[in-house]
Write a protein that holds these residues in place. Structure first.
Motif, PDB file in Angstrom:
ATOM      1  N   ALA A  79       0.827  -1.203   0.000  1.00  0.00           N
ATOM      2  CA  ALA A  79       0.000   0.000   0.000  1.00  0.00           C
ATOM      3  C   ALA A  79       0.861   1.252   0.000  1.00  0.00           C
ATOM      4  CB  ALA A  79      -0.912  -0.009   1.226  1.00  0.00           C
ATOM      5  N   GLY A  80       0.361   2.280  -0.660  1.00  0.00           N
ATOM      6  CA  GLY A  80       0.970   3.604  -0.598  1.00  0.00           C
ATOM      7  C   GLY A  80       2.299   3.736  -1.309  1.00  0.00           C
ATOM      8  N   ASN A  81       3.017   4.786  -0.968  1.00  0.00           N
ATOM      9  CA  ASN A  81       4.361   5.116  -1.467  1.00  0.00           C
ATOM     10  C   ASN A  81       4.390   5.553  -2.924  1.00  0.00           C
ATOM     11  OD1 ASN A  81       5.522   4.468   1.031  1.00  0.00           O
ATOM     12  ND2 ASN A  81       5.639   2.297   0.474  1.00  0.00           N
ATOM     13  N   GLY A  82       3.236   5.612  -3.582  1.00  0.00           N
ATOM     14  CA  GLY A  82       3.203   6.081  -4.960  1.00  0.00           C
ATOM     15  C   GLY A  82       4.012   5.249  -5.928  1.00  0.00           C
ATOM     16  N   GLU A  83       4.142   3.943  -5.627  1.00  0.00           N
ATOM     17  CA  GLU A  83       4.888   3.065  -6.521  1.00  0.00           C
ATOM     18  C   GLU A  83       4.199   1.705  -6.563  1.00  0.00           C
ATOM     19  OE1 GLU A  83       8.766   2.852  -4.822  1.00  0.00           O
ATOM     20  OE2 GLU A  83       8.152   1.649  -3.119  1.00  0.00           O
ATOM     21  N   CYS A  84       4.643   0.890  -7.460  1.00  0.00           N
ATOM     22  CA  CYS A  84       4.041  -0.425  -7.669  1.00  0.00           C
ATOM     23  C   CYS A  84       4.984  -1.490  -7.096  1.00  0.00           C
ATOM     24  CB  CYS A  84       3.803  -0.622  -9.171  1.00  0.00           C
ATOM     25  SG  CYS A  84       2.625  -1.906  -9.564  1.00  0.00           S
ATOM     26  N   ARG A  85       5.022  -1.560  -5.777  1.00  0.00           N
ATOM     27  CA  ARG A  85       5.931  -2.474  -5.086  1.00  0.00           C
ATOM     28  C   ARG A  85       5.191  -3.756  -4.706  1.00  0.00           C
ATOM     29  NH1 ARG A  85      10.728  -1.945  -2.290  1.00  0.00           N
ATOM     30  NH2 ARG A  85      10.675   0.314  -2.623  1.00  0.00           N
ATOM     31  N   LEU A  86       5.857  -4.893  -4.895  1.00  0.00           N
ATOM     32  CA  LEU A  86       5.256  -6.169  -4.575  1.00  0.00           C
ATOM     33  C   LEU A  86       5.420  -6.470  -3.084  1.00  0.00           C
ATOM     34  CD1 LEU A  86       6.390  -8.400  -7.596  1.00  0.00           C
ATOM     35  CD2 LEU A  86       4.426  -6.859  -7.400  1.00  0.00           C
ATOM     36  N   ALA A  87       4.292  -6.688  -2.400  1.00  0.00           N
ATOM     37  CA  ALA A  87       4.338  -7.068  -0.993  1.00  0.00           C
ATOM     38  C   ALA A  87       4.479  -8.576  -0.846  1.00  0.00           C
ATOM     39  CB  ALA A  87       3.077  -6.598  -0.273  1.00  0.00           C
ATOM     40  N   SER A  88       3.790  -9.332  -1.704  1.00  0.00           N
ATOM     41  CA  SER A  88       3.851 -10.790  -1.669  1.00  0.00           C
ATOM     42  C   SER A  88       3.729 -11.322  -3.086  1.00  0.00           C
ATOM     43  CB  SER A  88       2.723 -11.387  -0.816  1.00  0.00           C
ATOM     44  OG  SER A  88       2.835 -11.014   0.541  1.00  0.00           O
ATOM     45  N   VAL A  89       4.354 -12.447  -3.324  1.00  0.00           N
ATOM     46  CA  VAL A  89       4.236 -13.155  -4.596  1.00  0.00           C
ATOM     47  C   VAL A  89       3.663 -14.525  -4.279  1.00  0.00           C
ATOM     48  CG1 VAL A  89       5.483 -14.110  -6.574  1.00  0.00           C
ATOM     49  CG2 VAL A  89       6.146 -11.891  -5.631  1.00  0.00           C
ATOM     50  N   GLY A 144      -0.555   1.007  -8.414  1.00  0.00           N
ATOM     51  CA  GLY A 144      -1.310  -0.219  -8.593  1.00  0.00           C
ATOM     52  C   GLY A 144      -2.474  -0.047  -9.536  1.00  0.00           C
ATOM     53  N   LYS A 145      -3.081   1.134  -9.542  1.00  0.00           N
ATOM     54  CA  LYS A 145      -4.197   1.374 -10.452  1.00  0.00           C
ATOM     55  C   LYS A 145      -3.742   1.304 -11.903  1.00  0.00           C
ATOM     56  CE  LYS A 145      -7.948   4.587 -11.550  1.00  0.00           C
ATOM     57  NZ  LYS A 145      -7.749   4.445 -13.000  1.00  0.00           N
ATOM     58  N   ALA A 146      -2.562   1.837 -12.176  1.00  0.00           N
ATOM     59  CA  ALA A 146      -2.041   1.780 -13.542  1.00  0.00           C
ATOM     60  C   ALA A 146      -1.845   0.330 -13.980  1.00  0.00           C
ATOM     61  CB  ALA A 146      -0.725   2.538 -13.635  1.00  0.00           C
ATOM     62  N   LEU A 147      -1.365  -0.512 -13.059  1.00  0.00           N
ATOM     63  CA  LEU A 147      -1.199  -1.932 -13.374  1.00  0.00           C
ATOM     64  C   LEU A 147      -2.553  -2.580 -13.635  1.00  0.00           C
ATOM     65  CD1 LEU A 147       0.533  -4.481 -13.583  1.00  0.00           C
ATOM     66  CD2 LEU A 147       0.312  -4.730 -11.097  1.00  0.00           C
TER      67      LEU A 147
END
Length: 604
Positions: free
Chosen positions: A501-511, A539-542
């Motif tokens: 969540a957050g941070n303005g990026e598309c970071r993976l928390a879990s795979v 995440g919205k862009a993804l």
């Protein structure tokens, strides 16, 4: 000064709200002449993780009859004073740093103060079974003149300087166990009151809010009265407080014998003119219901491993699926059976719980009995691989309770239910103080079910909690006239990941195990920056890009792992049908309708 001093006396003062420091003293009138030992708990009951509360003690010194006295630290949370002569009065004075805005520890600033006794009160070895007095002092300064105190700690009536209701002054506890089981809130809070089964209940709201207290009090009154009726009046406390910290974003609760500490988002509280029942408010009511149910289940009906608690180390049990899971079943069930929410609302909440359990592959690797035992190292210390490795004894435990309840009702034509199991546990354990043995819940099911049904379901329950099979919920619910529908959460193909969540990026928390991302080599912590050459800023862009593609489509993803740019190629998966919707069947037979009414309509 109190007129009749007990063996152990505490004082706590918000000495420096700006620095978040409580000053605490502990005085022993008859210290161990060989050298009195003091110890702070390493964890708090209800939150099964070693938290090392002693790390927040900033300074500590000892005095004997007002003069400095030697004291040594023995380990991370234990101190021993030098031997004292007969008749000497030993006092410890220490500062506690309080900046943990949670329900588990202590928090202090210029707006309020909150503490759990496990965070601030040192236990006196060999004296923990003796009565305690605690003087809760007002901070210095005109700006704190309007502060009040909210706690279920009994007033020290008959003692000079005894506190009045909601006031500063002396309170008492029968022993150390009771002392640390009554959290304290102080500040300029809002108070709401209601009566349930002849017992006064307070709602304490700290923080800015626009809550419709009248609505909240009425809804909680109905929930509390239903729970009291389930176990039988009178309730096991003569006063109860919902101590609630209201923040912009937050969620949490921790049970105590006559109160609960809560953390909620202000948007979850009801407001004047609110129409309907928003999801956030249902969530908050469910949280309150959950912690209130713990008044019986875990605070008094306890695993034998918790009787008594050993607060210096982990206390292992394989039964948290019953104490947290069964409570998680009854929290929302109490809302519908008390009439606060409609059956359709309840089925919506139940569908979300089912969906959450089915989305984690950890359920096929860990049983709820194992999850209970490993709570100290796994459930309460989750990492990026948690969805693939663990199952929630809360959520799956609630579904096991549901399956057990439905089978008891169906197998007895509505004459028996999980309610009978809970009442039996209350009578045999909650009212006697006898801990529940590791096989005790199975024994209660065997007895409450009776005949051939009880032993059959006891065997089923034991196999279920020790195994990893999915529950036959669709079949069981059909017998109660409930339709089950499984569908994808989204029509877009899946990567098999959870985003942070957050941070303005598309970071993976879990795979997720078995997903396209894992097969391609993506890992938790990777930051996705482009898909097929187009920037991914969120995440919205993804989601928007995936919505334009089909399962099986091959895509190229650019991602940073640490500071290294990597390229991954993968084929998108079909979205799993992991969104479960439940609804009353339009063609349910009369027998199913009767069972459903008994299940959702009233206890027993």
């Amino acid at each position: 000064m109190p007129s009749a001093l007990p063996a152990v006396e505490y004082r706590i003062r918000p000495a420096n709200p700006g620095a978040h420091l409580f000053h605490v003293s502990c005085t022993v009138r008859d210290p161990d002449p060989a050298g009195q030992i003091f110890r702070l708990p390493a964890w708090i009951p209800g939150s099964y993780m070693i938290r090392e509360f002693a790390r927040n003690i900033v300074t500590l010194r000892a005095e004997l009859d007002g003069e400095a006295w030697p004291i040594d630290k023995l380990d991370k949370h234990t101190w021993r004073a030098a031997p004292v002569p007969d008749g000497g009065v030993l006092s410890l004075h220490y500062e506690v740093y309080a900046w943990d805005l949670s329900v588990r520890a202590a928090h202090l600033d210029g707006t309020h103060g909150f503490f759990n006794g496990t965070s601030v009160f040192l236990a006196v070895e060999g004296r923990s079974d003796r009565p305690c007095l605690v003087d809760i002092e007002r901070p210095d300064g005109a700006e704190y003149r309007d502060w009040k105190v909210a706690t279920a700690l009994p007033l020290a009536r008959g003692v000079a300087g005894a506190a009045r209701p909601y006031g500063f002054g002396w309170y008492r506890a029968a022993d150390y166990d009771e002392l640390i089981d009554h959290p304290v809130e102080m500040g300029s809070f809002t108070l709401g009151h209601f009566d349930a089964a002849g017992v006064t209940h307070d709602i304490v709201l700290t923080g800015r809010h626009d809550c419709d207290l009248e609505r909240l009090c009425e809804d909680l009154r109905r929930v509390c009265e239903w729970q009291i009726a389930l176990f039988g009046a009178p309730p096991p406390m003569d006063y109860y407080a919902f101590l609630t910290m209201v923040v912009g974003e937050g969620y949490g609760g921790l049970e105590h014998r006559a109160s609960t500490a809560l953390l909620c988002s202000r948007a979850e509280l009801p407001w004047k003119g609110m129409e309907g029942l928003p999801d956030g408010y249902k969530s908050f009511l469910g949280l309150c219901s959950h912690e209130y149910f713990h008044t019986w289940n875990v605070k008094r009906i306890k695993p034998a491993a918790f009787t008594p608690y050993d607060l210096t180390q982990e206390n292992y049990t394989r039964l948290l699926w019953a104490f947290e899971g069964f409570t998680s079943y009854y929290d929302d069930l109490a809302l519908v059976r008390s009439g606060v929410i409609a059956p359709d609302d309840y089925l919506g909440l139940l569908g979300k719980t089912v969906s959450a359990v089915l989305r984690g592959s950890g359920r096929s690797k860990q049983s709820v009995a194992e999850s209970s035992f490993d709570a100290w190292t796994k459930y309460y210390r989750q990492d990026e691989n948690a969805p693939n490795a663990i199952v929630s004894y809360y959520a799956k435990g609630a579904l096991i309770a549901l399956a057990l309840d439905l089978q008891l009702r169906a197998g007895s034509d509505g004459r028996s239910s999980l309610d009978d199991v809970m009442r039996l546990l209350w009578q045999r354990h909650g009212q006697t103080g006898l801990g529940v043995a590791e096989e005790g819940v199975f024994d209660a099911v065997r007895e409450a079910g009776g005949g051939t049904l009880g032993p059959k379901l006891a065997r089923w329950l034991k196999k279920t909690v020790e195994g990893t099979d999915d529950l036959p919920l669709a079949r069981l619910l059909k017998g109660f006239g409930i339709d089950w529908q499984a569908e994808p959460t989204t029509a877009a193909p899946a990567l098999g990941v959870k985003l942070a969540a957050g941070n303005g990026e598309c970071r993976l928390a879990s795979v997720y195990d078995g997903g396209a991302a894992q097969a391609a080599g993506l890992s938790a912590g990777d930051v996705l920056i482009a898909l097929d050459g187009l920037k991914l800023g969120s995440g919205k862009a993804l989601d928007d890009m995936l919505a334009r593609r089909q399962p099986g489509d091959e895509v190229e993803i650019h991602a940073f792992r640490r500071d290294e740019l990597m390229v991954f190629r993968l084929a998108l998966d079909e979205a799993a049908a992991d969104k479960i919707s439940l609804a009353p069947s339009a063609r349910a037979p009369a027998a199913a309708l009767k069972l459903r009414q008994g299940w959702l309509g009233h206890p027993g």
